[in-house]
Design a protein around this motif. Structure first.
Motif, short mmCIF file in Angstrom:
data_model
loop_
_atom_site.label_atom_id
_atom_site.label_comp_id
_atom_site.label_asym_id
_atom_site.label_seq_id
_atom_site.Cartn_x
_atom_site.Cartn_y
_atom_site.Cartn_z
N ARG A 96 -15.69 8.66 -3.26
CA ARG A 96 -14.88 7.97 -4.26
C ARG A 96 -13.40 8.31 -4.10
NH1 ARG A 96 -19.46 9.61 -7.33
NH2 ARG A 96 -20.65 7.81 -8.09
N PHE A 97 -12.61 7.28 -4.36
CA PHE A 97 -11.16 7.45 -4.49
C PHE A 97 -10.85 7.22 -5.96
CE2 PHE A 97 -6.89 5.71 -4.85
CZ PHE A 97 -6.14 6.55 -4.02
N ALA A 98 -10.06 8.10 -6.57
CA ALA A 98 -9.82 8.02 -8.01
C ALA A 98 -8.35 7.76 -8.31
CB ALA A 98 -10.26 9.31 -8.71
N GLY A 99 -8.11 6.76 -9.15
CA GLY A 99 -6.76 6.43 -9.60
C GLY A 99 -6.72 6.32 -11.11
N VAL A 100 -5.60 5.81 -11.64
CA VAL A 100 -5.45 5.72 -13.08
C VAL A 100 -4.50 4.58 -13.41
CG1 VAL A 100 -3.62 7.48 -13.05
CG2 VAL A 100 -4.82 6.97 -15.20
N PHE A 101 -4.83 3.85 -14.50
CA PHE A 101 -3.97 2.77 -14.97
C PHE A 101 -4.33 2.49 -16.41
CE2 PHE A 101 -2.60 -1.70 -15.40
CZ PHE A 101 -1.27 -1.55 -15.00
N ASP A 102 -3.36 2.02 -17.19
CA ASP A 102 -3.58 1.79 -18.62
C ASP A 102 -4.10 0.37 -18.85
OD1 ASP A 102 -3.70 2.34 -21.27
OD2 ASP A 102 -1.55 2.14 -21.64
N PHE A 103 -5.38 0.15 -18.57
CA PHE A 103 -5.99 -1.16 -18.74
C PHE A 103 -6.60 -1.30 -20.13
CE2 PHE A 103 -9.26 1.62 -16.94
CZ PHE A 103 -10.32 1.41 -17.82
N ASP A 104 -7.00 -2.51 -20.48
CA ASP A 104 -7.67 -2.77 -21.75
C ASP A 104 -8.72 -3.86 -21.50
OD1 ASP A 104 -8.48 -3.70 -24.30
OD2 ASP A 104 -6.61 -2.98 -25.18
N LEU A 105 -9.98 -3.47 -21.49
CA LEU A 105 -11.05 -4.41 -21.16
C LEU A 105 -11.14 -5.55 -22.16
CD1 LEU A 105 -14.07 -2.18 -20.07
CD2 LEU A 105 -12.61 -3.60 -18.63
N ASP A 106 -10.83 -5.28 -23.41
CA ASP A 106 -11.00 -6.30 -24.44
C ASP A 106 -9.88 -7.33 -24.45
OD1 ASP A 106 -13.37 -5.14 -25.32
OD2 ASP A 106 -12.32 -3.78 -26.67
N SER A 107 -8.64 -6.88 -24.31
CA SER A 107 -7.52 -7.81 -24.48
C SER A 107 -7.08 -8.48 -23.19
CB SER A 107 -6.32 -7.08 -25.09
OG SER A 107 -5.79 -6.12 -24.18
N GLN A 108 -7.40 -7.91 -22.04
CA GLN A 108 -6.89 -8.45 -20.78
C GLN A 108 -7.84 -9.51 -20.22
OE1 GLN A 108 -6.17 -4.70 -18.73
NE2 GLN A 108 -3.98 -4.94 -19.09
N THR A 109 -7.24 -10.59 -19.76
CA THR A 109 -7.99 -11.74 -19.27
C THR A 109 -8.53 -11.50 -17.86
OG1 THR A 109 -7.82 -14.09 -18.74
CG2 THR A 109 -5.85 -12.78 -18.42
N ARG A 110 -9.52 -12.31 -17.48
CA ARG A 110 -10.03 -12.31 -16.10
C ARG A 110 -9.43 -13.48 -15.33
NH1 ARG A 110 -11.50 -8.46 -19.54
NH2 ARG A 110 -13.40 -7.34 -19.00
N ASN A 111 -8.45 -14.14 -15.91
CA ASN A 111 -7.74 -15.22 -15.22
C ASN A 111 -6.67 -14.58 -14.34
OD1 ASN A 111 -6.34 -17.45 -14.36
ND2 ASN A 111 -5.89 -18.26 -16.41
N VAL A 112 -7.08 -14.16 -13.15
CA VAL A 112 -6.20 -13.37 -12.29
C VAL A 112 -5.05 -14.17 -11.70
CG1 VAL A 112 -7.88 -11.60 -11.72
CG2 VAL A 112 -7.83 -13.72 -10.39
N HIS A 113 -5.12 -15.50 -11.76
CA HIS A 113 -4.01 -16.28 -11.20
C HIS A 113 -2.75 -16.18 -12.06
CE1 HIS A 113 -1.86 -19.77 -9.43
NE2 HIS A 113 -2.51 -19.38 -8.35
N VAL A 114 -2.89 -15.83 -13.34
CA VAL A 114 -1.71 -15.66 -14.18
C VAL A 114 -1.06 -14.30 -13.96
CG1 VAL A 114 -2.60 -17.21 -15.94
CG2 VAL A 114 -2.99 -14.76 -16.16
N GLU A 115 -1.83 -13.35 -13.41
CA GLU A 115 -1.40 -11.99 -13.07
C GLU A 115 -0.99 -11.19 -14.31
OE1 GLU A 115 0.87 -11.18 -9.63
OE2 GLU A 115 -0.23 -12.62 -8.39
N ASP A 116 0.12 -11.52 -14.97
CA ASP A 116 0.52 -10.78 -16.15
C ASP A 116 -0.55 -10.93 -17.23
OD1 ASP A 116 2.85 -9.80 -15.14
OD2 ASP A 116 4.13 -11.33 -16.01
N GLY A 117 -1.04 -9.78 -17.72
CA GLY A 117 -2.06 -9.82 -18.75
C GLY A 117 -3.47 -9.91 -18.23
N ALA A 118 -3.64 -9.98 -16.90
CA ALA A 118 -4.98 -10.03 -16.31
C ALA A 118 -5.41 -8.62 -15.92
CB ALA A 118 -5.00 -10.96 -15.10
N LEU A 119 -6.68 -8.38 -15.95
CA LEU A 119 -7.23 -7.04 -15.75
C LEU A 119 -6.82 -6.45 -14.40
CD1 LEU A 119 -9.11 -4.91 -17.03
CD2 LEU A 119 -11.00 -5.98 -15.77
N LEU A 120 -6.13 -5.33 -14.43
CA LEU A 120 -5.66 -4.56 -13.27
C LEU A 120 -4.66 -5.31 -12.38
CD1 LEU A 120 -8.79 -2.57 -11.99
CD2 LEU A 120 -7.03 -1.86 -13.61
N MET A 121 -4.25 -6.51 -12.77
CA MET A 121 -3.37 -7.28 -11.88
C MET A 121 -1.92 -6.78 -11.90
SD MET A 121 -5.06 -9.29 -10.03
CE MET A 121 -3.77 -10.35 -9.38
#
Length: 603
Positions: free
Chosen positions: A51-76
């Motif tokens: 495993r490689f371990a990193g960190v980021f301040d994500f939010d599963l509930d509020s962030q979209t899976r519409n990755v084409h918008v990038e801003d506001g998308a999960l981990l984008m």
């Protein structure tokens, strides 16, 4: 009145105390790390999974899976996006050449750009990744692209040539116009089927951002939130291992380099700047791009296997003026005096710890770029603005200001005063604002610092709702030098009733260059037919910036990313083709992981 030695001593003592206060928080970091560790779940490597371990301040509930918008998308908005949704290529800022990822290559055929995919690529849902995905993704980006951008806004039409190639038609293209296109992240035609087809028809029909047809399309698109993210990279999301505390990406063998990467999984812990620092101190994160405080930087030194990975910065933090709100700032002597009051080294160290760079040349470009454009002898002629209280006093007196009872007054007799805004939650901006407040107050200029909400400082800057704002200078997003001056001169400077921004007149009188239209020069550099022509326009803008100092650069970003070797990762190699690239545009550590150059620790 010239300040007495005690005035200078007071300024230095205030700065010294602020630095010691910032560093003094270090003891809290180590104590807090143990508490965080108790609920983090450990590294889980005893099961034989690498495993490689990193960190980021994500939010599963509020962030979209519409990755084409990038801003506001999960981990984008994280560096980990390349692992599951690869870009087409990255541009090597040091060597000025392309390194392809999903793409096989590109070529120009007159005014047409031909872009070709690698063969044999697949999505994580098993479908083929081909030119249908590419042409529809490009169409959606063209439709969304603001007219002031570079690349997609200039695309006239799109055509699929075969299963792996797409033609993008331009009118009067210029060098490097293809940058954003080759770097674009292609999204799944299955996920975006209707949106992509509609966008292609609209674009080829002449519709662009802001048109009625686009607004109708966009109203539905921004609400679109698919159930899952279909991935093209070597990793994909494991829904069974997604919690509020961490996301696990597992090997995507069908994806690009899915069988060549050396780690079975990538774990992304949830954490903001402070929490990420605690995870590093506990040894649970291999690499982090989140900003540690000066205190946390000190605490890292006791972590076994710890090392810094340094990434260059192409922008920095400084002060942006509102010339309409404070007309006295139109006098260049005033702007320079305000700069001479500040100790950039001290402010940078308090705001960023060791993760800052001093400003040497004040050319509007990061020093690393200024030294590419100018010779060392030429840069010796640039004015520097290291703290000089006597010089600041001399300049203000020349401008007609007076000082009585320790307070500075404008030529009309009004007391001089400024409000400086930082941004809540942006620690380095907050600390920069308060230090400017201290320095100018100690010098005799009434100054108050406050912070604006972090959800929309861009709107506040653009609207001109400030007197002096802590703001970026330079530009990390474009390797082309002109991008820095688009940031310095044109950003937040629309000059409209709704968006006056800086209210800085772009037609200026330069002592050495005469009358200069800065907006015209930015466009000249942007559309230059050769690197020589571009550099000549950039040289003029850099000289004018140094002479007129329309905003004050205080410090440059130096990105010190904490990393740990010998736990999960064997070692980190500093010699990567993207080592000179911006850390958030083309992260060399993540690219090394993708390309199989990062290996697990065998111990």
């Amino acid at each position: 009145m010239t300040p007495t030695p005690s005035n200078n001593a007071l300024l230095n003592e205030l700065s010294r105390r602020r630095l010691l206060k910032a560093v003094g928080f270090g003891a809290v970091g180590v104590a807090g790390a143990s508490a965080l560790s108790a609920c983090s779940g450990g590294n889980g490597d005893s099961d034989g999974v690498t495993r490689f371990a990193g960190v980021f301040d994500f939010d599963l509930d509020s962030q979209t899976r519409n990755v084409h918008v990038e801003d506001g998308a999960l981990l984008m908005n994280s560096v980990y996006r390349d692992l599951f949704l690869c870009s087409g290529a990255f541009y090597n800022w040091g060597a000025h050449e392309w390194d392809y990822l999903l793409l096989e290559g590109h070529e120009w055929d007159g005014d047409d750009l031909i872009v070709s995919l690698r063969s044999g690529l697949k999505w994580s849902d098993g479908t083929d990744l081909n030119a249908d995905d590419m042409v529809r993704s490009y169409a959606m980006r063209v439709l969304e692209a603001p007219s002031w951008g570079t690349g997609f806004p200039q695309v006239q039409d799109l055509e699929k040539l075969d299963d792996l190639s797409v033609r993008l038609g331009f009118e009067d293209p210029f060098p490097n116009i293809e940058l954003s296109i080759l770097k674009h992240r292609i999204v799944s035609k299955t996920t975006y089927a209707d949106f992509g087809e509609q966008a292609l028809d609209l674009v080829n029909g002449g519709v662009r951002q802001g048109d009625d047809e686009h607004l109708e399309w966009n109203a539905e698109f921004i609400e679109f939130n698919p159930d899952e993210i279909v991935c093209s990279g070597p990793y994909k999301f494991d829904r069974a291992q997604m919690t509020d505390a961490r996301i696990t990406l597992v090997r995507n063998e069908d994806g690009y380099r899915g069988t060549e990467v050396n780690f079975d999984e990538v774990v992304v812990h949830k954490g903001d700047n402070r929490q990420s620092a605690l995870l590093v101190q506990q040894g649970e994160v291999d690499y982090s791009t989140l900003a540690p405080s000066a205190a946390d930087q000190q605490a890292f030194q006791g972590v076994e296997g710890f090392r810094w990975i340094e990434h260059p910065g192409y922008d920095g933090c400084g002060l942006m003026f509102n010339y309409a709100a404070k007309p006295e700032l139109k006098d260049v002597r005033v702007r320079k005096a305000l700069a001479y009051v500040l100790d950039g080294d001290q402010i940078g160290q308090v705001a960023r710890g060791e993760a800052y760079g001093r400003v040497t040349h004040y050319a509007g470009l990061a020093d690393i770029q200024a030294e590419e454009v100018f010779s060392a002898e030429e840069l010796e002629d640039f004015e520097t603005f290291d703290q000089d209280i006597d010089k600041a006093t001399e300049l203000l007196e020349e401008a007609g200001w007076t000082k009585e009872d320790g307070k500075w007054y404008l030529p009309d007799g009004d007391e001089a005063s400024f409000e400086v805004i930082g941004v809540s939650g942006w620690g380095d901006f907050e600390l920069t604002a308060t230090q400017v407040e201290e320095a100018w107050n100690s010098f005799g200029i009434k100054t108050e610092a406050r912070n604006v909400p972090e959800d929309n400082p861009w709107g506040i800057w653009a609207a001109g709702d400030f007197e002096v704002a802590v703001r970026h200078w330079g530009n990390p997003e474009l390797p082309d030098y002109w991008g820095a001056f688009q940031m310095n001169f044109l950003a937040e400077n629309a000059g409209t009733e709704d968006s006056p921004g800086q209210s800085f007149d772009l037609k200026v009188e330069s002592p050495s260059q005469g009358e200069v239209d800065l907006e015209e020069l930015v466009n000249t550099a942007r559309r230059a037919e050769s690197e020589e022509e571009q550099k000549e326009a950039v040289r003029v803008m850099a000289i004018v910036f140094n002479e007129l100092l329309p905003r004050i650069p205080i410090w440059t970003y130096k990105y010190l990313a904490p990393a740990i070797e010998g736990v999960r990762v064997q070692s980190f190699d500093d010699d990567h083709p993207a080592a000179q690239n911006d850390i958030y545009e083309d992260n060399p550590i993540i690219l090394a992981l993708i390309q199989g150059d990062l290996t697990p620790n065998e111990g």
